[in-house]
Structure formats: C-alpha cells, structure tokens
Write an enzyme that holds these catalytic residues in place. Structure first.
Site, PDB file in Angstrom:
ATOM      1  N   ASP A 171       0.792  -1.238   0.000  1.00  0.00           N
ATOM      2  CA  ASP A 171       0.000   0.000   0.000  1.00  0.00           C
ATOM      3  C   ASP A 171       0.822   1.285   0.000  1.00  0.00           C
ATOM      4  OD1 ASP A 171      -2.669  -0.941  -0.140  1.00  0.00           O
ATOM      5  OD2 ASP A 171      -2.451  -1.716   1.891  1.00  0.00           O
TER       6      ASP A 171
ATOM      7  N   ASP B 265      -7.157  -3.771  -5.528  1.00  0.00           N
ATOM      8  CA  ASP B 265      -6.725  -2.479  -4.970  1.00  0.00           C
ATOM      9  C   ASP B 265      -5.316  -2.106  -5.430  1.00  0.00           C
ATOM     10  OD1 ASP B 265      -8.299  -4.276  -3.429  1.00  0.00           O
ATOM     11  OD2 ASP B 265      -8.219  -2.997  -1.673  1.00  0.00           O
TER      12      ASP B 265
END
Ligand code: GLY
Length: 401
Positions: A117, A182
């Site tokens: 991330d 994602d």
C-alpha cells in the site's frame, strides 16, 4: 440592527432558494463544497495541532471517537493528501505547512516493504506535495518508495504481491502470493517514479502487473474478483477469492471502483488502448448493474444479500466519480462527466455530506471498510474524503476549460 440584517439575510436566502431552484451554478457547487471541506478540516486539524502530537485520523469508532492510525497503516497518506487537496482548492497558504508537516511524518514509509500500500500512502502525501507545491525535495522519497514496492514484484507471476501470506489474518487463508484489485492503485507511484528518475524498471513492473491483472482478475461480466492468489514459482493462478466482499463470486463495490480508476490511470501513463477498454468495461458493469441505487452510491457489494437493506459505500462512489472525470477527458462523448456530476451531487447532499462539526469532522458519512471483518461499517473514512476532494479538483478543472 443585527435583527434586521439577520431577517434580511434569511429573506434573501429564502428568495434565492425559490428563485434559484436548480439554478445553483456549478461554481457555487464547487465553492460550497470547498467551504464545507475547509470547515471540517479546520476542526479536525485544530484538535490534532492542539494535542501537540502527530496524529493521523482514519475514521470514527462505535462511540464516535476519532480513530488515529500509525504511519504504516495503508490509510496514513490520505490525511496529508486531504490537506494538499485543500491547499490546491483554496490557494490558502495556511494549508501548506500543515500538509508538509503531516506528509513528512511519513518519511520512513519509503522503506516499508511488508505490504503493497505504499503507493497509496506516498502517492497521496509526497506525490501531491510534488504536484501541487513543486516540492522537488520529495522526489527521492517517491523513487525510494517505488524501489521498496518493486521488492514485492514476483517475476514468474508478473505481479506485485499485495499482502504477505504469513502474517495477520491474511496468513490464515492459505495464500502464497495474494494480489488484490486495490493494487492497481499503487501503480500510479510506479509510473511517476519512472518519469522522475528515468528508470524504466518501475514502468515495466507496473505494465506487467496491469496486464496480468487484466488477464486474471476479471469475469465474463467485466466485474472483478477481489483476491487472486498466484503460485510465485510458476505464475499459475491458485485461487480467486474475496477478503472484503460478500462472497468469492460477488462484486465488492470498492474493488470495482479501484479497477475503474486503476485502468483509467494506467491509460494516462501508457496510452495503451486495452487499458481504456478495460476501464470502460468496468464502467459498463457498474452502471448497468440492477443493484446500483438511483443516487449512484453503491451498496458495499453489488451482490450483498439483503439489498436494499445493506450499507452504502460512499468511498466507492467518490473514487468512481474521480475516475470518471479523468475518463471523460479520454472519451468525451459517453456521458462519463455527467455521471460523475450526478455522483458528486449525491455525495454533496445531506444524505452523505455531514453537517459541520459532526461525523468526527470528516466530510462524508456512510462508507464501509470491511464487513467480513466486522470493521468500519457505515462510518466516515479518510479515503472517501480524499477521492471526493480529488474529484472536486478534477470537476473544477474540467469546467474551467
Ligand atoms: N485497500 C483496502 C481497501 O480498499 O479497503
């Protein structure tokens, strides 16, 4: 005097309300939302500044308390990102040192290699500082982050591994190399790192990841799985599943938004028409879905079992709106901007936009983190606000032209 002016003010407002029914201009819309964002963020930031600590708000808990997260949390970039966006939207210099302070608090994230991330985290903080305040000194951080993210590239499978398979709740799923949709969002940082450093490694990894994901993550109906688990030695797909959606076979709403945004953004950097095509296929899935509500703010999963009695996810709607503004610049004749405008009208209405001083001083209400984990159900989320503000900037820029 005060009473006369107050009465006069109220009368004018009432008149404007009747007369201007539907005459609110787009400029008014944008200014109203800027004013609202500034009011909420001022309250949010004042609390933190007064604490004397560096805090990073993500959401609120069941008792309405603000939840602050450590810097290795995947959401840590959005708070400084919201300040950069507010700086860009207002031009008010007051926001710049604040944005710098909370961005630079994330300095060590550039070396983080245990999850994927970092693209979200450094992209929304440092990259926006570079974009909106010409912070050239942020470039080495952006490039180092891309190097760290590259350590997760698995060449045999051609993908960046999202989560480690041997820690946390992910460690209990039997995965070897889980990749979540994602992860498409992290590619923006890779493309930018190549632009900034001239090192094509990052670009090539991003393209490999986007191509492999296009091949393996999507279903016949153009919806996508949340998780695809690869064998990192052979590149074979081991499983297609979910982590945050209703079921392995369902269409988790934010995942579809990440896919739409991700392929639109990949087209920005590569001009590969297959990415543009993929983005439009995802669009078609979302906007022809029988379970998409009239206000265009999706339920948390398009296949959630108790629709219409299921929580909405404003974060998915905000991300979708922002993506559609960009998509409309590549394909101007398909009504993408108009659709984004409708989403923004919904989000800016009292149904989703919180009154100033409520909602933990976040802008939007009614998002969902992860229902299967019982976490963050029908709450504000800092990334819902982030993509809402980003969409506002994109809308403003499109309408300026
Ligand atoms: N990237 C995690 C989420 O969308 O919840």
């Amino acid at each position: 005097m005060k009473t006369i002016f107050t009465t006069l003010g109220i009368s004018l407002l009432v008149l404007a309300g009747c007369n201007g029914q539907k005459k609110t201009t787009e400029t008014d819309f944008i200014q109203d939302n800027i004013n609202n964002a500034v009011a909420q963020e001022t309250l949010q930031t004042d609390i933190i500044e007064k604490s004397g600590k560096i805090l990073n708000p993500r959401t609120i808990d069941k008792d309405g308390n603000i939840v602050y997260v450590p810097i290795d949390d995947w959401c840590s970039g959005f708070f400084p990102g919201n300040m950069w966006y507010t700086y860009e939207l207002t031009g008010d210099e007051k926001w710049k040192p604040l944005a710098e302070k909370y961005t630079e608090a994330l300095d060590s994230v550039q070396y983080l290699t245990w999850h994927h991330d970092v693209g979200f985290m450094i992209g929304s903080s440092y990259l926006n500082g570079y974009r909106y305040a010409d912070k050239k000194e942020y470039v080495p951080v952006i490039v180092q982050t891309a190097k760290s993210l590259s350590t997760r590239f698995r060449p045999k499978a051609g993908v960046i591994q999202s989560w480690d398979a041997d820690r946390g709740w992910q460690g209990e799923r039997g995965w070897k190399c889980p990749v979540i949709i994602d992860n498409m969002m992290n590619l923006e940082l890779m493309f930018e790192a190549t632009k900034l450093s001239g090192d094509s490694t990052f670009y090539n990894i991003a393209v490999s990841h986007a191509n492999t994901t296009m091949k393996n993550h999507f279903r016949e109906d153009n919806s996508c799985f949340h998780v695809v688990d690869y064998d990192p030695e052979t590149g074979a797909v081991r499983n297609r599943q979910t982590a945050q959606g209703y079921a392995d076979s369902s269409a988790w709403a934010r995942g579809q938004a990440w896919a739409l945004y991700g392929y639109t953004m990949c087209y920005r950097y590569t001009k590969d028409p297959s990415y543009l095509d993929q983005a439009q296929k995802v669009y078609n899935f979302i906007f022809t879905n029988k379970n998409l509500p009239e206000d265009l703010v999706p339920y948390w999963d398009y296949d959630a079992p108790n629709i219409p009695n299921e929580p909405r996810d404003a974060s998915a709607a905000a991300c979708t709106a922002s993506a559609l503004y960009e998509l409309s610049t590549y394909v101007p004749d398909k009504g993408y901007k108009e659709m984004a405008d409708k989403i923004m009208e919904s989000l800016a209405s009292p149904a989703y936009r919180a009154a100033v001083g409520t909602n933990g001083n976040f802008i939007l209400m009614h998002s969902v983190g992860s229902i299967p984990h019982g976490a963050e159900i029908d709450v504000p989320l800092n990334y819902a606000d982030y993509y809402f503000l980003e969409a506002l900037i994109r809308k403003r820029d499109l309408e300026k032209k």
